[in-house]
Design an enzyme around this catalytic site. Structure first.
Site, mmCIF file in Angstrom:
data_model
loop_
_atom_site.group_PDB
_atom_site.id
_atom_site.type_symbol
_atom_site.label_atom_id
_atom_site.label_comp_id
_atom_site.label_asym_id
_atom_site.label_seq_id
_atom_site.Cartn_x
_atom_site.Cartn_y
_atom_site.Cartn_z
ATOM 1 N N ASP A 34 13.457 0.093 0.166
ATOM 2 C CA ASP A 34 12.411 -0.763 0.735
ATOM 3 C C ASP A 34 12.199 -1.975 -0.168
ATOM 4 O O ASP A 34 11.087 -2.282 -0.590
ATOM 5 C CB ASP A 34 11.104 0.013 0.926
ATOM 6 C CG ASP A 34 10.151 -0.684 1.902
ATOM 7 O OD1 ASP A 34 10.610 -1.533 2.697
ATOM 8 O OD2 ASP A 34 8.950 -0.375 1.867
ATOM 9 N N LYS A 54 -2.710 5.098 -7.482
ATOM 10 C CA LYS A 54 -2.200 5.170 -6.115
ATOM 11 C C LYS A 54 -2.737 6.472 -5.561
ATOM 12 O O LYS A 54 -2.478 7.543 -6.114
ATOM 13 C CB LYS A 54 -0.677 5.150 -6.112
ATOM 14 C CG LYS A 54 -0.084 5.130 -4.717
ATOM 15 C CD LYS A 54 1.413 4.876 -4.749
ATOM 16 C CE LYS A 54 1.950 4.720 -3.342
ATOM 17 N NZ LYS A 54 3.362 4.316 -3.347
#
Length: 166
Positions: free
Chosen positions: A108, A4
């Protein structure tokens, strides 16, 4: 591994860098079967990165779309049975319960943030806006309240971020 990477544009906003750093710390602090493990964190030539375990599989959203399109894949085929779907939802709920055991609130939860590995086990990803003890507070994204509008908790939409708990 899966990398990432925070790009140069995001690094220019201190809030994005803070969220990225918080996510790495949070993931490293949890020892959970259903959260993607972090191997290393660093930066190279101004690019910040997190090296995590590569998970062979699909997102829950991808499996949902595969079911809708009639795709033939063993993972998709298994989920055509409603009792298998219910078992998967129960495993996902237990995975989030384990995350909550660390005092972490994901904020989320959506099908794109749940990977299903090749064995059918859920893996929770993307803790960028999660709330965790001792890591400070992120209360807004660039777009407003935390989370994805389609999946956001009603109390967050009403501006009650402080009231949302595990």
């Amino acid at each position: 591994v899966a990398l990432k990477v925070l790009d140069h544009v995001a690094v220019s906003d201190p809030r994005d860098l803070e969220r990225f750093t918080r996510e790495a710390k949070m993931l490293r602090s949890m020892d959970l079967v259903n959260a993607v493990p972090v191997f290393a964190v660093g930066q190279d030539d101004g690019r910040h990165w997190i090296a995590m375990k590569w998970i062979e599989g699909s997102t829950l959203a991808g499996l949902r779309d595969g079911i809708a399109s009639g795709e033939s894949d063993p993972r998709v085929d298994r989920l055509r049975d409603l009792s298998e779907r219910a078992r998967l939802v129960a495993r996902i709920a237990r995975a989030f319960e384990a995350v909550h055991g660390y005092g972490v609130l994901h904020r989320d939860i959506k099908p794109l943030n749940i990977l299903i590995d090749r064995l059918g086990e859920p893996m929770i990803i993307d803790f960028g806006i999660a709330k965790a003890p001792g890591l400070g507070e992120v209360t807004l994204t660039d777009d407003g309240p935390l989370g994805t509008p389609r999946y956001i908790a009603p109390e967050l939409l009403q501006g009650g971020n402080a009231e949302v708990t595990v």
